[in-house]
Design a protein around this motif. Structure first.
Motif: not given
Length: 289
Positions: A191-192, A221, A223-225, A230
């Motif tokens: 993600d991202n 997963t 997930a890039n924030r 994460s």
């Protein structure tokens, strides 16, 4: 074997050294091809060598359709066969780090964990090459807490360095349904990861896992924030036609990329592809991934 590895590495470095020249020629051919297709005048800076370039275009038109780089050499065999991962830790690991590495062995399919002992990095890489290992994963710690992860792709690289934080082991999650960990090939969710560096990092992480079957109920997963990745690990069950129950399996942790090197773990002279520099985090609107 040592001579063969040295020869293959020299050939790879030679091809990589030609990239700058080939890219310049590729751009010139692309401009000439676009000008001819649109019926426009040739660029002024290319008129002196336009005849030679047009002749090369007629001989081999495929060179202007796709330009290959060292990245194509690094993952040329990716997807052809399942990856084999060698998993180890820093010297004299604590009990918590040892447990974390054991859980990572179940996270990465087709992985093998070895005790580090007194082995040096060069010997580990040579042993991995001799046994057709595709990736080496090394985990480091600080005062019993995992704080570093290194992913090195063989035989040419790249090597990615991550900082780890907020590591939670499986039995610390507190789920009553944790049970045993499935060893099915997992589905991956990224993600991202939108930038060029994000796509590069996605390939590094993606090729650690083999291709799953369609009916696999295991999901991982990334997930890039704000450039912090994460990692979460779940299994799911279908409760109905439109209902799915997720169960977190663990472990979970956060990853922060701080370096990518164009080489394997033992190559101290390898070039840096990307490095996290000081004050890069102060630009709120500038995100690397």
């Amino acid at each position: 074997m040592i001579r063969r590895n040295a020869r293959l590495r020299r050939e790879y470095l030679y091809r990589k050294g030609l990239e700058g020249k080939e890219k310049a020629i590729y751009e010139k051919k692309r401009k000439i091809k676009n000008a001819l297709a649109e019926g426009k005048t040739l660029p002024t800076e290319l008129r002196g060598e336009a005849a030679e370039l047009r002749h090369e275009l007629e001989l081999d038109d495929t060179k202007t359709s796709e330009l290959k780089t060292h990245i194509d050499d690094e993952y040329a065999n990716a997807g052809v066969r399942d990856p084999k991962i060698l998993l180890t830790s820093s010297r004299d690991p604590s009990s918590r780090l040892t447990q974390f590495v054991k859980e990572l062995r179940l996270v990465f399919p087709n992985s093998q964990r070895i005790n580090r002992g007194n082995a040096v990095v060069k010997d580990i890489v040579e042993a991995a090459r001799a046994n057709d290992i595709t990736d080496i994963v090394v985990v480091h710690e600080h005062r019993g807490e995992p704080d570093g992860l290194i992913v090195s792709h063989l035989p040419y690289g790249p090597t990615a360095y991550f900082g780890l934080s907020n590591c939670v082991l499986r039995h610390d999650i507190g789920s009553d349904k944790i049970g045993t960990m499935s060893e099915a090939y997992p589905h991956l969710i990224f993600d991202n990861f939108q930038s060029t560096l994000g796509n590069r990092l996605r390939n590094i992480l993606k090729y650690l896992f083999p291709v799953p079957k369609d009916d696999s109920r295991r999901v991982m997963t990334f997930a890039n924030r704000s450039d912090v990745i994460s990692f979460r690990h779940h299994v799911y069950k279908k409760q109905g036609h439109k209902q799915v129950e997720l169960t977190e399996v663990g472990p979970r942790f956060e990853m922060k990329l701080y370096q990518i090197r164009l080489g394997t773990l033992d190559m101290t002279e390898a070039d840096n592809e990307w490095v996290l520099r000081p004050f890069m985090n102060t630009a709120k609107k500038r995100k690397a991934l």
